[in-house]
Enzyme design. Structure first.
Site, PDB file in Angstrom:
ATOM      1  N   ASP A  37     -43.966  29.170  18.860  1.00  0.00           N
ATOM      2  CA  ASP A  37     -44.553  28.407  17.681  1.00  0.00           C
ATOM      3  C   ASP A  37     -46.050  27.977  17.908  1.00  0.00           C
ATOM      4  OD1 ASP A  37     -44.182  25.947  15.620  1.00  0.00           O
ATOM      5  OD2 ASP A  37     -44.581  24.935  17.199  1.00  0.00           O
ATOM      6  N   GLU A 109     -40.879  33.374  15.981  1.00  0.00           N
ATOM      7  CA  GLU A 109     -41.605  32.776  16.841  1.00  0.00           C
ATOM      8  C   GLU A 109     -41.232  33.211  18.169  1.00  0.00           C
ATOM      9  OE1 GLU A 109     -42.266  28.345  14.629  1.00  0.00           O
ATOM     10  OE2 GLU A 109     -40.688  28.670  15.831  1.00  0.00           O
TER      11      GLU A 109
END
Length: 225
Positions: A37, A109
């Protein structure tokens, strides 16, 4: 040789972990997702900063949010065909977890983090940024970023004193956990009818509005030609 993700893994266990949902047991991809992320946000922020050298912080922030939101990352996962490669527990398999936006976005991610840990920052960025190129190229002008298609269409029509668009549900299909909605968008001035499809009625309306905006752009280009 790079695989479909733009990177050839030396540590295959990292790739396996990135594609393993927590429902399938440890080692799953949640810690990788945390790292990925941060990397995705940095890569996208850096790319937008270079792409729009005169744009202010607010527009850059809205553009980044548009590119890294769950639905955008899920679309990248579909482009990369990640869904069929996911390892899921029996419950998630049965409920169609490999199609769910949240699971797909998390896997993207996690995959970014896995590439980073398998290589280095520059290699990871080079592999990952091409995933975002199509969405980045499709961004509206900086002053329009952050406004969804329905809002932009409404503002365009209101600016020309035109009647507002009407949306109608055409169909609703699929099982409860994987519904597909099809919606029409009708404009009176100019006379345009488009359709959109999505996993919710709102998403389908947004797609129909986006298609209407594209038709308007095409009509304007024809008049200028």
């Amino acid at each position: 040789m790079a695989d479909a993700f733009g990177h050839s893994f030396r540590q295959s266990a990292l790739l396996d972990q990135a594609l393993r949902h927590r429902s399938a047991g440890a080692p799953h991809n949640e810690r990788l997702e945390f790292l990925g992320d941060a990397l995705v946000n940095l890569f996208v922020a850096e790319a937008l900063y270079a792409r729009w050298p005169k744009v202010d912080e607010g527009a850059l922030t809205r553009a980044r949010a548009e590119l890294v939101r769950e639905s955008s990352l899920a679309q990248i996962a579909r482009d990369l065909d990640i869904g069929p490669r996911l390892t899921l527990g029996p419950g998630e398999m049965k409920s169609g977890g490999h199609r769910r936006d949240s699971i797909l976005a998390d896997a993207v991610e996690a995959l970014v983090a896995a590439i980073y840990l398998d290589s280095d920052f520059e290699t990871c960025r080079s592999a990952v940024l091409p995933w975002f190129e199509r969405a980045m190229a499709a961004l509206p002008p900086p002053n329009k970023v952050g406004k969804d298609a329905k809002t932009r269409l409404q503002e365009w029509l209101q600016g020309r004193q035109g009647p507002l668009p009407t949306y109608a549900l055409l169909s609703e299909e699929g099982e409860e956990h994987a519904r597909t909605f099809r919606v029409s968008c009708t404009l009176a001035q100019p006379e345009i009818v488009t359709e959109g499809e999505g996993t919710s009625r709102r998403a389908a309306e947004q797609m129909a509005a986006e298609a209407a905006l594209a038709r308007i752009d095409a009509l304007q280009a024809e008049r200028r030609a």
